[in-house]
Motif scaffolding. Structure first.
Motif, PDB file in Angstrom:
ATOM      1  N   PHE A  67       0.816  -1.223   0.000  1.00 53.01           N
ATOM      2  CA  PHE A  67       0.000   0.000   0.000  1.00 53.01           C
ATOM      3  C   PHE A  67       0.845   1.266   0.000  1.00 53.01           C
ATOM      4  CE2 PHE A  67      -2.583   3.308   2.005  1.00 53.01           C
ATOM      5  CZ  PHE A  67      -3.754   3.224   1.255  1.00 53.01           C
ATOM      6  N   TRP A  68       1.838   1.326   0.910  1.00 54.96           N
ATOM      7  CA  TRP A  68       2.627   2.561   1.063  1.00 54.96           C
ATOM      8  C   TRP A  68       3.842   2.510   0.142  1.00 54.96           C
ATOM      9  CZ3 TRP A  68       0.132   6.291   3.388  1.00 54.96           C
ATOM     10  CH2 TRP A  68      -0.818   5.978   4.363  1.00 54.96           C
ATOM     11  N   LYS A  69       3.639   2.870  -1.102  1.00 54.40           N
ATOM     12  CA  LYS A  69       4.715   2.844  -2.100  1.00 54.40           C
ATOM     13  C   LYS A  69       5.402   4.212  -2.121  1.00 54.40           C
ATOM     14  CE  LYS A  69       2.037  -0.536  -4.730  1.00 54.40           C
ATOM     15  NZ  LYS A  69       2.794  -1.695  -4.272  1.00 54.40           N
ATOM     16  N   ASP A  70       6.177   4.440  -1.056  1.00 52.60           N
ATOM     17  CA  ASP A  70       6.770   5.762  -0.833  1.00 52.60           C
ATOM     18  C   ASP A  70       8.291   5.718  -0.722  1.00 52.60           C
ATOM     19  OD1 ASP A  70       6.960   4.381   1.529  1.00 52.60           O
ATOM     20  OD2 ASP A  70       5.902   5.853   2.762  1.00 52.60           O
ATOM     21  N   GLY A  71       8.894   4.643  -1.236  1.00 51.96           N
ATOM     22  CA  GLY A  71      10.338   4.536  -1.171  1.00 51.96           C
ATOM     23  C   GLY A  71      10.854   3.722  -0.005  1.00 51.96           C
ATOM     24  N   ARG A  72       9.970   3.247   0.845  1.00 50.50           N
ATOM     25  CA  ARG A  72      10.398   2.411   1.965  1.00 50.50           C
ATOM     26  C   ARG A  72      10.946   1.083   1.448  1.00 50.50           C
ATOM     27  NH1 ARG A  72       5.573   1.926   5.646  1.00 50.50           N
ATOM     28  NH2 ARG A  72       5.202   4.012   4.786  1.00 50.50           N
ATOM     29  N   GLU A  73      11.775   0.449   2.286  1.00 52.51           N
ATOM     30  CA  GLU A  73      12.378  -0.827   1.914  1.00 52.51           C
ATOM     31  C   GLU A  73      11.774  -2.013   2.664  1.00 52.51           C
ATOM     32  OE1 GLU A  73      16.786   1.185   1.068  1.00 52.51           O
ATOM     33  OE2 GLU A  73      16.482  -0.206   2.740  1.00 52.51           O
ATOM     34  N   VAL A  74      11.128  -1.756   3.783  1.00 51.37           N
ATOM     35  CA  VAL A  74      10.557  -2.846   4.578  1.00 51.37           C
ATOM     36  C   VAL A  74       9.101  -3.065   4.183  1.00 51.37           C
ATOM     37  CG1 VAL A  74      12.095  -2.367   6.521  1.00 51.37           C
ATOM     38  CG2 VAL A  74       9.852  -1.275   6.455  1.00 51.37           C
ATOM     39  N   TYR A  75       8.618  -4.276   4.419  1.00 51.24           N
ATOM     40  CA  TYR A  75       7.246  -4.622   4.062  1.00 51.24           C
ATOM     41  C   TYR A  75       6.231  -3.821   4.884  1.00 51.24           C
ATOM     42  CZ  TYR A  75       9.584  -8.769   2.119  1.00 51.24           C
ATOM     43  OH  TYR A  75      10.411  -9.615   1.420  1.00 51.24           O
ATOM     44  N   ASP A  76       5.108  -3.475   4.227  1.00 48.20           N
ATOM     45  CA  ASP A  76       3.994  -2.874   4.971  1.00 48.20           C
ATOM     46  C   ASP A  76       2.856  -3.865   5.175  1.00 48.20           C
ATOM     47  OD1 ASP A  76       2.783  -3.046   2.459  1.00 48.20           O
ATOM     48  OD2 ASP A  76       2.363  -0.904   2.288  1.00 48.20           O
ATOM     49  N   HIS A  77       3.074  -5.117   4.757  1.00 45.33           N
ATOM     50  CA  HIS A  77       2.043  -6.153   4.880  1.00 45.33           C
ATOM     51  C   HIS A  77       2.755  -7.501   4.965  1.00 45.33           C
ATOM     52  CE1 HIS A  77      -1.931  -7.970   3.064  1.00 45.33           C
ATOM     53  NE2 HIS A  77      -1.607  -8.478   4.238  1.00 45.33           N
ATOM     54  N   VAL A  78       2.570  -8.194   6.097  1.00 46.74           N
ATOM     55  CA  VAL A  78       3.213  -9.501   6.258  1.00 46.74           C
ATOM     56  C   VAL A  78       2.190 -10.525   6.733  1.00 46.74           C
ATOM     57  CG1 VAL A  78       5.457  -8.449   6.805  1.00 46.74           C
ATOM     58  CG2 VAL A  78       3.913  -9.099   8.681  1.00 46.74           C
ATOM     59  N   ALA A  79       2.381 -11.762   6.296  1.00 47.59           N
ATOM     60  CA  ALA A  79       1.545 -12.882   6.736  1.00 47.59           C
ATOM     61  C   ALA A  79       2.444 -14.108   6.856  1.00 47.59           C
ATOM     62  CB  ALA A  79       0.421 -13.146   5.733  1.00 47.59           C
ATOM     63  N   LEU A  80       2.449 -14.718   8.047  1.00 49.30           N
ATOM     64  CA  LEU A  80       3.356 -15.837   8.296  1.00 49.30           C
ATOM     65  C   LEU A  80       2.666 -16.943   9.071  1.00 49.30           C
ATOM     66  CD1 LEU A  80       5.047 -12.924   9.235  1.00 49.30           C
ATOM     67  CD2 LEU A  80       6.895 -14.490   8.621  1.00 49.30           C
ATOM     68  N   ILE A  81       3.176 -18.167   8.900  1.00 44.13           N
ATOM     69  CA  ILE A  81       2.759 -19.303   9.708  1.00 44.13           C
ATOM     70  C   ILE A  81       4.007 -19.900  10.343  1.00 44.13           C
ATOM     71  CG2 ILE A  81       1.671 -21.573   9.768  1.00 44.13           C
ATOM     72  CD1 ILE A  81       0.047 -20.768   7.321  1.00 44.13           C
ATOM     73  N   TYR A  82       4.039 -19.888  11.665  1.00 42.45           N
ATOM     74  CA  TYR A  82       5.111 -20.532  12.419  1.00 42.45           C
ATOM     75  C   TYR A  82       4.603 -21.894  12.878  1.00 42.45           C
ATOM     76  CZ  TYR A  82       7.717 -16.132  12.684  1.00 42.45           C
ATOM     77  OH  TYR A  82       8.427 -14.988  12.374  1.00 42.45           O
ATOM     78  N   GLU A  83       5.387 -22.928  12.605  1.00 43.65           N
ATOM     79  CA  GLU A  83       5.028 -24.279  13.013  1.00 43.65           C
ATOM     80  C   GLU A  83       5.787 -24.655  14.278  1.00 43.65           C
ATOM     81  OE1 GLU A  83       5.793 -26.908   9.790  1.00 43.65           O
ATOM     82  OE2 GLU A  83       4.321 -25.959   8.449  1.00 43.65           O
ATOM     83  N   TYR A  84       5.076 -25.336  15.180  1.00 48.05           N
ATOM     84  CA  TYR A  84       5.642 -25.803  16.435  1.00 48.05           C
ATOM     85  C   TYR A  84       5.509 -27.321  16.508  1.00 48.05           C
ATOM     86  CZ  TYR A  84       5.772 -20.969  18.115  1.00 48.05           C
ATOM     87  OH  TYR A  84       6.059 -19.623  18.273  1.00 48.05           O
ATOM     88  N   SER A  85       6.209 -27.922  17.438  1.00 48.87           N
ATOM     89  CA  SER A  85       6.141 -29.375  17.591  1.00 48.87           C
ATOM     90  C   SER A  85       4.700 -29.821  17.800  1.00 48.87           C
ATOM     91  CB  SER A  85       7.003 -29.815  18.777  1.00 48.87           C
ATOM     92  OG  SER A  85       6.513 -29.226  19.981  1.00 48.87           O
ATOM     93  N   GLY A  86       4.407 -31.026  17.321  1.00 49.24           N
ATOM     94  CA  GLY A  86       3.065 -31.562  17.472  1.00 49.24           C
ATOM     95  C   GLY A  86       2.059 -31.004  16.491  1.00 49.24           C
ATOM     96  N   GLY A  87       2.518 -30.263  15.477  1.00 45.62           N
ATOM     97  CA  GLY A  87       1.603 -29.722  14.482  1.00 45.62           C
ATOM     98  C   GLY A  87       0.941 -28.417  14.877  1.00 45.62           C
ATOM     99  N   ARG A  88       1.356 -27.831  15.999  1.00 47.05           N
ATOM    100  CA  ARG A  88       0.747 -26.580  16.443  1.00 47.05           C
ATOM    101  C   ARG A  88       1.182 -25.425  15.536  1.00 47.05           C
ATOM    102  NH1 ARG A  88       2.925 -26.646  22.430  1.00 47.05           N
ATOM    103  NH2 ARG A  88       4.780 -27.257  21.223  1.00 47.05           N
ATOM    104  N   LYS A  89       0.330 -24.403  15.445  1.00 44.49           N
ATOM    105  CA  LYS A  89       0.584 -23.287  14.534  1.00 44.49           C
ATOM    106  C   LYS A  89       0.419 -21.940  15.243  1.00 44.49           C
ATOM    107  CE  LYS A  89       0.557 -26.045  10.801  1.00 44.49           C
ATOM    108  NZ  LYS A  89       0.290 -27.322  11.488  1.00 44.49           N
ATOM    109  N   PHE A  90       1.281 -21.000  14.838  1.00 40.35           N
ATOM    110  CA  PHE A  90       1.141 -19.589  15.213  1.00 40.35           C
ATOM    111  C   PHE A  90       0.969 -18.817  13.907  1.00 40.35           C
ATOM    112  CE2 PHE A  90       2.795 -15.330  15.818  1.00 40.35           C
ATOM    113  CZ  PHE A  90       2.387 -14.958  17.083  1.00 40.35           C
TER     114      PHE A  90
END
Length: 423
Positions: free
Chosen positions: A262-285
């Motif tokens: 969205f913010w296409k103003d010369g920044r270098e870092v993401y303005d929108h992130v989506a992640l899935i962290y996996e943990y032992s036993g199939g658990r998710k964050f």
């Protein structure tokens, strides 16, 4: 509020932290909070406080100074910033005898302090910490720990070699509501934890106006890759610590996608992130953060087989039994020989909409968890040893945030590193 009123509020706050951390399993899950609350309650007057030098007096640094001023065992005696307007703004929160420096090395060389508080841009954390350890001082540092995983580990090893306390600013680990939430989760109230959903959504550019006497990279350092990982290190690291805490483990791997959406103003870092962290036993964050819609704000949903805890909102919810469809109920009645009226217009399917029950409160009103973490730091400095378990939580949260950045940059799953420093 009078001094007497504040003393009563503070005493009640400490009592509630002790209540939240009392019971089976909590000594292992949050040993630092028990130690910090006990130490905070034991000092009746602000005598012989731990002398702190604050490096970085921007918005966050000034907020930390105000919280330190509330403690019983810490005092700000020196402040330092390379940007003069920040120092000028900080003067209103310190005493007339507080020494002022524009160079952190000069502050370290001047002596008269027991520890430093680092509230500078992320890429400077490691350097400032190393200089403080070399000067024989303890360190309290804002999260995230450092710009790279290697520097995070180096901060730990340098603190160990110097035999000095290194504490990172994850205030949720001292938050009474979060401690109570963890206690109830450990007691099994919401069953087996299998998923945590977390988000931190805002609707602003995260860009600040640049004064004539400054540069854009100096003011907006969070927007550039050499000085920050953006949303991952400035926001996500808090909630990743919560996820590791409730799952009682670091993740095993992470996948994700990031974009400048969205913010296409010369920044270098993401303005929108989506992640899935996996943990032992199939658990998710599952984590999302964006900067163009604030509807869902900052929240965590700790989901178990018997209920859900939302610590940011201070609520705990029990699972609601599923509705029985009319035809299924009739089939069961026939099998048992029971008779009852069957509504012709009865529902044969129910939309699985979000449950809107009010739940139960986990909180106690107003409190100041940032103050308590500094009282814990002061106690650790006086004892010459860190609060137990605290640094490991912070280190793993910082590593997880930077690993998530790598997963997004490379477009591939990143596994948890095997060469991390032992704590």
């Amino acid at each position: 509020m009078t001094d007497k009123d504040f003393d009563l509020t503070r005493r009640s706050f400490i009592d509630r932290v002790m209540m939240a951390t009392a019971g089976a399993g909590m000594a292992a899950a949050a040993p630092w909070a028990v130690s910090a609350a006990s130490a905070a309650g034991a000092d009746p007057v602000k005598a012989n406080p731990v002398r702190l030098g604050v490096i970085g007096t921007g918005d966050r640094g000034r907020t930390l100074i105000q919280n330190i001023n509330k403690t019983r065992n810490c005092a700000v005696v020196s402040i330092c910033d390379t940007y003069a307007p920040n120092l000028a703004k900080a003067r209103q929160w310190v005493g007339p005898t507080t020494r002022v420096f524009s160079d952190h090395r000069a502050m370290l060389d001047a002596g008269g302090i027991d520890a430093v508080v680092i509230a500078t841009p992320l890429h400077l954390h490691a350097r400032h910490s190393f200089d403080a350890f070399d000067a024989g001082l303890h360190v309290w540092c804002e999260k995230a720990m450092a710009r790279t995983i290697a520097d995070c580990g180096a901060m730990v090893t340098r603190s160990q070699a110097a035999n000095k306390v290194l504490q990172i600013g994850h205030q949720r680990m001292f938050h009474p509501t979060y401690l109570n939430a963890l206690k109830r989760a450990k007691a099994g109230e919401i069953g087996s934890l299998t998923q945590i959903r977390a988000s931190w959504h805002r609707n602003n550019a995260w860009r600040r106006a640049v004064p004539a006497d400054a540069t854009d990279r100096q003011i907006n350092w969070r927007l550039y890759r050499d000085s920050s990982a953006g949303l991952m290190t400035e926001l996500a690291t808090h909630q990743l610590q919560v996820g590791n805490w409730f799952f009682d483990a670091p993740p095993t791997r992470v996948i994700g996608s990031g974009s400048i959406c969205f913010w296409k103003d010369g920044r270098e870092v993401y303005d929108h992130v989506a992640l899935i962290y996996e943990y032992s036993g199939g658990r998710k964050f599952i984590y999302t953060s964006l900067l163009n819609n604030a509807r869902y704000g900052c929240e965590e949903q700790i989901q178990g087989s018997r209920g859900t805890i939302e610590p940011e909102l201070g609520r705990i919810y029990q699972e609601v039994p599923a509705k029985v469809l009319a035809l299924q109920r009739m089939q069961k009645d026939v099998a048992r020989g029971h008779k009852r009226t069957v509504p012709i217009g009865g529902a044969t399917w129910f939309p699985e909409l979000p449950v809107t029950t009010p739940g139960e409160s986990l909180g106690w009103g107003e409190y100041d968890e940032t103050m308590l973490q500094f009282e814990g730091f002061g106690a650790a400095v006086r004892a010459g040893k860190p609060l137990p378990g605290l640094l490991r939580q912070a280190y793993q949260a910082s590593v997880a945030s930077l690993l998530g950045e790598q997963a997004m940059d490379r477009g591939e799953a990143m596994t948890w590193p095997t060469n991390l420093v032992a704590i």
